[in-house]
Write a protein that holds these residues in place. Sequence first.
Motif, PDB file in Angstrom:
ATOM      1  N   ALA A 102     -10.366   5.328   0.215  1.00 22.18           N
ATOM      2  CA  ALA A 102     -11.539   4.604   0.729  1.00 22.18           C
ATOM      3  C   ALA A 102     -11.183   3.155   1.059  1.00 22.18           C
ATOM      4  O   ALA A 102     -11.561   2.631   2.118  1.00 22.18           O
ATOM      5  CB  ALA A 102     -12.672   4.659  -0.293  1.00 22.18           C
ATOM      6  N   ALA A 103     -10.444   2.508   0.160  1.00 18.85           N
ATOM      7  CA  ALA A 103     -10.063   1.111   0.404  1.00 18.85           C
ATOM      8  C   ALA A 103      -9.161   0.995   1.623  1.00 18.85           C
ATOM      9  O   ALA A 103      -9.286   0.055   2.425  1.00 18.85           O
ATOM     10  CB  ALA A 103      -9.357   0.550  -0.830  1.00 18.85           C
ATOM     11  N   ALA A 120     -10.305   0.210   9.346  1.00 23.07           N
ATOM     12  CA  ALA A 120     -11.426  -0.115  10.230  1.00 23.07           C
ATOM     13  C   ALA A 120     -11.402  -1.587  10.632  1.00 23.07           C
ATOM     14  O   ALA A 120     -11.708  -1.941  11.778  1.00 23.07           O
ATOM     15  CB  ALA A 120     -12.742   0.227   9.535  1.00 23.07           C
ATOM     16  N   ALA A 121     -10.994  -2.443   9.698  1.00 20.42           N
ATOM     17  CA  ALA A 121     -10.936  -3.882   9.997  1.00 20.42           C
ATOM     18  C   ALA A 121      -9.846  -4.197  11.014  1.00 20.42           C
ATOM     19  O   ALA A 121      -9.892  -5.227  11.693  1.00 20.42           O
ATOM     20  CB  ALA A 121     -10.692  -4.667   8.718  1.00 20.42           C
ATOM     21  N   GLU A 124      -9.070   3.099   4.196  1.00 25.88           N
ATOM     22  CA  GLU A 124      -9.866   3.375   5.392  1.00 25.88           C
ATOM     23  C   GLU A 124     -10.668   2.133   5.800  1.00 25.88           C
ATOM     24  O   GLU A 124     -10.832   1.848   6.996  1.00 25.88           O
ATOM     25  CB  GLU A 124     -10.803   4.559   5.155  1.00 25.88           C
ATOM     26  N   THR A 125     -11.145   1.388   4.807  1.00 28.45           N
ATOM     27  CA  THR A 125     -11.840   0.135   5.102  1.00 28.45           C
ATOM     28  C   THR A 125     -10.889  -0.863   5.759  1.00 28.45           C
ATOM     29  O   THR A 125     -11.245  -1.530   6.742  1.00 28.45           O
ATOM     30  CB  THR A 125     -12.421  -0.465   3.814  1.00 28.45           C
ATOM     31  N   ALA A 126      -9.665  -0.948   5.224  1.00 27.66           N
ATOM     32  CA  ALA A 126      -8.662  -1.838   5.822  1.00 27.66           C
ATOM     33  C   ALA A 126      -8.323  -1.404   7.243  1.00 27.66           C
ATOM     34  O   ALA A 126      -8.168  -2.233   8.151  1.00 27.66           O
ATOM     35  CB  ALA A 126      -7.405  -1.848   4.961  1.00 27.66           C
ATOM     36  N   HIS A 134      -6.651   5.722  -3.391  1.00 30.55           N
ATOM     37  CA  HIS A 134      -6.975   4.471  -2.707  1.00 30.55           C
ATOM     38  C   HIS A 134      -7.430   4.705  -1.264  1.00 30.55           C
ATOM     39  O   HIS A 134      -7.428   3.784  -0.452  1.00 30.55           O
ATOM     40  CB  HIS A 134      -5.751   3.544  -2.701  1.00 30.55           C
ATOM     41  N   GLU A 165      -9.325  -2.412  13.614  1.00 29.00           N
ATOM     42  CA  GLU A 165      -9.759  -1.777  14.856  1.00 29.00           C
ATOM     43  C   GLU A 165      -8.871  -0.580  15.200  1.00 29.00           C
ATOM     44  O   GLU A 165      -8.503  -0.357  16.348  1.00 29.00           O
ATOM     45  CB  GLU A 165      -9.776  -2.795  16.008  1.00 29.00           C
ATOM     46  N   ASN A 166      -8.547   0.178  14.141  1.00 25.30           N
ATOM     47  CA  ASN A 166      -7.767   1.408  14.298  1.00 25.30           C
ATOM     48  C   ASN A 166      -6.411   1.177  14.964  1.00 25.30           C
ATOM     49  O   ASN A 166      -5.909   2.036  15.685  1.00 25.30           O
ATOM     50  CB  ASN A 166      -8.566   2.459  15.064  1.00 25.30           C
ATOM     51  N   TYR A 209       0.842  -1.205   0.000  1.00 24.42           N
ATOM     52  CA  TYR A 209       0.000   0.000   0.000  1.00 24.42           C
ATOM     53  C   TYR A 209       0.877   1.254   0.000  1.00 24.42           C
ATOM     54  O   TYR A 209       0.600   2.223  -0.716  1.00 24.42           O
ATOM     55  CB  TYR A 209      -0.898   0.037   1.240  1.00 24.42           C
TER      56      TYR A 209
END
Length: 525
Positions: free
Chosen positions: A201-202, A208-209, A204-206, A199, A211-212, A184
């Motif tokens: 949004a992708a 969130a998964a 940010e999704t990663a 990239h 757990e920050n 990345y």
Amino acid sequence: MAAAASPTFDVAAAIAHADALLRRGKRADAAAAIARLIDLAPERAEPRLLRARLDQIEGDFGAMLEAARQAIVIAPQSMVAGFMCVEAETMAGETAAARVRLAELERRHSNDPTALRRAAETYTHLGAHAEADRCAQAARALRPDDLDGLFQAASCALAMGRLDEAEADLDELIARRPSDFDAYYNRATLRKQTPQRNHVAAMETALAALENKPPPALSYALAKEYEDLGEIERSFDHLERGAAARRRTLPYDVQADVGAMQDIAHQFGTAFFARDAEGFADDAPIFVVGLPRSGTTLVDRILSRHPRVESRGELNDLPLAVMRAAGRTPDKAHRIAATAQADMRALGASYVRSVRGGGARAPVFLDKTPLNFLYLGIIARALPNAKIVHLTRHPMASGYAMLKTLFRMGYPFSYAQDDIARYQVAYLELMDHWRKHLGARVLDVRYEDLVDDQERQTRRLLAHCDLEWDDACLTFNEAASPSATASAAQVRRPLYRDSLDQWRGVADRLAPLAVRLKAGGVDIT
């Protein structure tokens, strides 16, 4: 005559034990265990390889090479012994022999993707990027499902300037292994991201998964892309988090580097420069030095466009020549003292021989290793005809540029504002020391001046390096030569002013850097 091994002596277990001792840093115990193994199992190559590794750790590269070559005699077809010998020859300054042996290993193991990947990595360390690319692509063709091989192929494509190919490779890698956060980050650095093509949004999704609780590389990737999109505060939030996470992984004390710079100034002072010392009078080397992210790669690309000049990139040849000259020493302070007493002519000749053996063919070659500023006293005496160019940059811009770069290797001071500032203060004091003793031998070039008036500064550079004017030096971004630095993608763009005052947009977030710099007497106005 070797002693006979006891029937109950487990050679494999003894090798594993000696290796474990070495990994834990128990050198004396490891040395004893290795010596016993060599005595009791003279037919095995592994004890000689362990001995070579111990000699490497202790800085005795001649002994390392001897042990590695003994291993090759015992096991001439061993891939492990072959690569150890290449490494030992490189560190001992026998780079021509290392290149020959590496080419033979590549040929012999041309159908082994593991060996080819190792060859690619070794070629990269030698600055042979075209050869590294060849091996990486061959390994990928043999094992297309090897995702580590795909990452290596992308890195080689980046170094060779094939940025679209590198991005496509990284896209594929991330799709197949979404947890590869180094990919990345590499992808984020390949170009300036835009609102239409990024990239965020992708990622940010990663995030969130996770757990920050992201790994540093994901934080740095988000910081880079948000910066490109103009969201500087959000960028800095991610940068701060990534830098702190990276710093926690490093057993580093900046005071050790500060102390080393003070030791260098003490050992390479008036008495050192007053001594008669014949150097190696070779006109070929140009050293481009400064802090990382200060513009050294830009100057390297400008000068290497000249038809008489070849860039060798960032080299280890000078530090290794210094270590060879110092010999076995218990610590850095003793190494610095020993180097100040070394044969300067032999040191200079060893360095040039190593660089030439590594493949430098042009009349003039560039060594753009930033931290060679530590060795300017040695360069001045060991290589009296060498040219020295020193890049400077506004200390706040310099500090911010280092902070927001995730370096693969080196520069452990770059992940905390306090460390960066303390290192900068010591560096500036050492550069003042060199100017006092070296005067016009060092050409200072301000990065800001180079961006504002490229032609004038290029003329200064060429004049200092005794090179005639060539218009090609103004089109540095058109150079096809490889680059494997943190600026590898940026230097393929024309000059841009984006980063000159970028730090001012986050000046409040950089307050710790500013406070420490001012406390050290650094003018940041």
